[in-house]
Design an enzyme around this catalytic site. Structure first.
Site, short mmCIF file in Angstrom:
data_model
loop_
_atom_site.label_atom_id
_atom_site.label_comp_id
_atom_site.label_asym_id
_atom_site.label_seq_id
_atom_site.Cartn_x
_atom_site.Cartn_y
_atom_site.Cartn_z
CD GLU A 173 -1.52 -3.84 1.24
OE1 GLU A 173 -1.55 -4.72 0.44
OE2 GLU A 173 -2.01 -2.62 1.07
CB SER B 14 -6.51 1.46 0.36
OG SER B 14 -5.97 0.30 1.10
CE LYS C 164 -5.22 1.00 -3.14
NZ LYS C 164 -4.63 -0.20 -3.91
CG HIS D 39 -2.02 2.33 0.51
ND1 HIS D 39 -2.13 0.98 0.27
CD2 HIS D 39 -2.59 2.60 1.67
CE1 HIS D 39 -3.19 0.55 1.12
NE2 HIS D 39 -3.44 1.48 1.71
CG ASN D 40 -1.24 -1.24 -2.84
OD1 ASN D 40 -1.93 -0.41 -2.05
ND2 ASN D 40 -1.74 -1.75 -4.07
#
Length: 457
Positions: A190, A129, A183, A186-187
């Site tokens: 986000e 990222s 990940k 994480h997105n």
């Protein structure tokens, strides 16, 4: 240390420059020869070209690497990853070599590939990222897989990744393909944080009548304290941008929001695992709603414009509400990671996961220390809880849309106040005989407790 990299697009090129700048010797390949020439030109400019070798095919790349080999893939997710893996097998990689998928692949594909290639090479995954800038100067790196191949290269990646207070933002977070799952979440976080900031902007702009410049100043004030984050900082910067004739640049941008799929995967996997992440799901749906005009159901999903109302907003209360809502978006994501880790036996280390997010990545924020303290810390935020309730109620009263703000308030309320689930479960048993559980722990049916009039049935 010698590493190979396949795929010299924007992310691949920038990561390659970072690798050789940190002292690694790199063998690089891309099907497009111009990409290799561009990388070589950049390496010459930064004075590191002696550590870069551009090759014209994968056989040459494998021959140049000393065994055991370490190969990074930065190619588009999907079938191309498998095609490159098979080409590498044909080119001579062996069981002791490690191939790391560094793209935005679905973690389920990573699980399948680990089994598929287990007798041919070691397959591992790593989520990266930070975008192109992060890849060039220090990204957040969420790796996973067995220890064999990683032991050879992780010390180098600790130098390549961003650092926070002297600690690297590279970590092997867990086993199997957990790096890609982390990940993905994480997105998802986000998505939620971006939408939440946009909703706060909407409330201030259309609810309170503030200008983009005034909202930017509010965001800047918040950033001077514990709410400092990358996303809040770039939002402030965007709101300050103006055209040559003084118009706010944000007003010239079409309202449709794009997506690449990881937010949708987050929502889908949360539903499959039975773990509630309503703020993250609401953010995905909010993006979909901006594109309803392009769907076949557009006529059924388009309504007449409605008037909205203005209101006075206490900025301190709004700050408190935003603070708590942000914390809860992260906590939902971590709960999803923990649940998936338990279901897949990944042994994900949440402390290491948070360490990778401290710098270099899109969701970096100064208040990650508060996230690490967990639910116990959130339970102390009585002022913020009341602020979130009042701000959400006032926001909805304007007639504007606040999907993530509302979902976050509902999430907290559902988990911290009396629920209405007992009536829904009774409804299920009434028409479907799914069973109910009483407060004493007894499992039975409604008919076991009371005689139900057949006419009602």
């Amino acid at each position: 240390m010698q590493v190979a990299l396949v795929g010299l697009g924007v992310m691949g090129k920038n990561l390659a420059l970072n690798l050789i700048e940190k002292g690694l010797t790199l063998v690089a390949y891309d099907t497009n020869p111009d990409a290799g020439e561009e990388l070589l030109s950049c390496a010459k400019t930064q004075g590191t070209a002696e550590r870069l070798h551009i090759v014209s095919d994968l056989h040459d790349m494998v021959r140049r690497l000393e065994a055991p080999r370490s190969i990074l893939l930065l190619v588009p997710a999907g079938e191309l990853v498998d095609r490159v893996c098979q080409d590498l097998v044909d080119a001579g990689v062996g069981k002791d070599d490690i191939i790391v998928d560094c793209g935005n692949s679905n973690y389920k594909d990573g699980i399948a590939r680990k089994l598929k290639y287990q007798n041919k090479f070691e397959f591992a995954t790593m989520g990266i990222s930070g975008g192109a800038e992060g890849a060039r100067h220090g990204p957040a790196m969420m790796a996973s897989g067995s220890e064999g191949g990683w032991e050879r290269i992780e010390s180098s990646f600790e130098k390549v990744a961003a650092s926070y207070n002297g600690e690297s933002c590279f970590a092997r977070v867990g086993q199997s393909a957990s790096g890609h799952f982390v990940k993905m979440v994480h997105n998802g976080i986000e998505y939620a944080l971006m939408q939440l900031i946009a909703e706060i902007y909407q409330l201030l702009r259309l609810g309170a009548g503030k200008t983009p410049q005034q909202i930017a100043e509010i965001f800047d004030t918040w950033s001077e304290g514990e709410l400092n984050s990358y996303l809040l900082a770039i939002s402030s910067h965007i709101l300050k941008l103006e055209t040559t004739d003084g118009k706010a640049l944000v007003d010239l941008i079409d309202n449709k929001v794009g997506a690449k799929g990881t937010g949708l995967w987050t929502a889908q996997n949360a539903l499959e695992l039975g773990i509630a992440v309503p703020s993250l799901v609401a953010a995905v749906q909010a993006r979909h709603l901006t594109n309803t005009g392009d769907t076949h159901a557009a006529k059924e999903m388009t309504y007449a414009a409605k008037a909205t109302e203005r209101l006075d907003i206490d900025l301190d209360e709004l700050k408190d509400a935003f603070h708590l809502a942000s914390l809860l978006c992260y906590r939902q994501g971590l709960a999803l990671i923990k649940g998936a880790s338990r279901a897949h036996q990944w042994k994900v280390d949440l402390a290491k996961t948070l360490q990778t997010w401290r710098a270099g990545c899109i969701i970096r924020a100064d208040y990650l220390d508060q996230i690490a303290e967990g639910v116990e810390f959130i339970d102390t935020l009585d002022t913020q809880v009341k602020a979130l309730r009042r701000i959400t109620g006032a926001a909805v009263s304007t007639g504007l849309a606040f999907p993530v703000l509302s979902a976050t308030q509902n999430y907290l309320a559902t988990l911290s106040t009396p629920s209405n689930g007992h009536l829904v479960q009774a409804q299920r048993d009434y028409f479907g005989e799914h069973g109910i559980k009483t407060h004493s722990g007894e499992v039975c049916h409604l008919t076991d407790l009371v005689e139900i009039d057949a006419k009602v049935r």
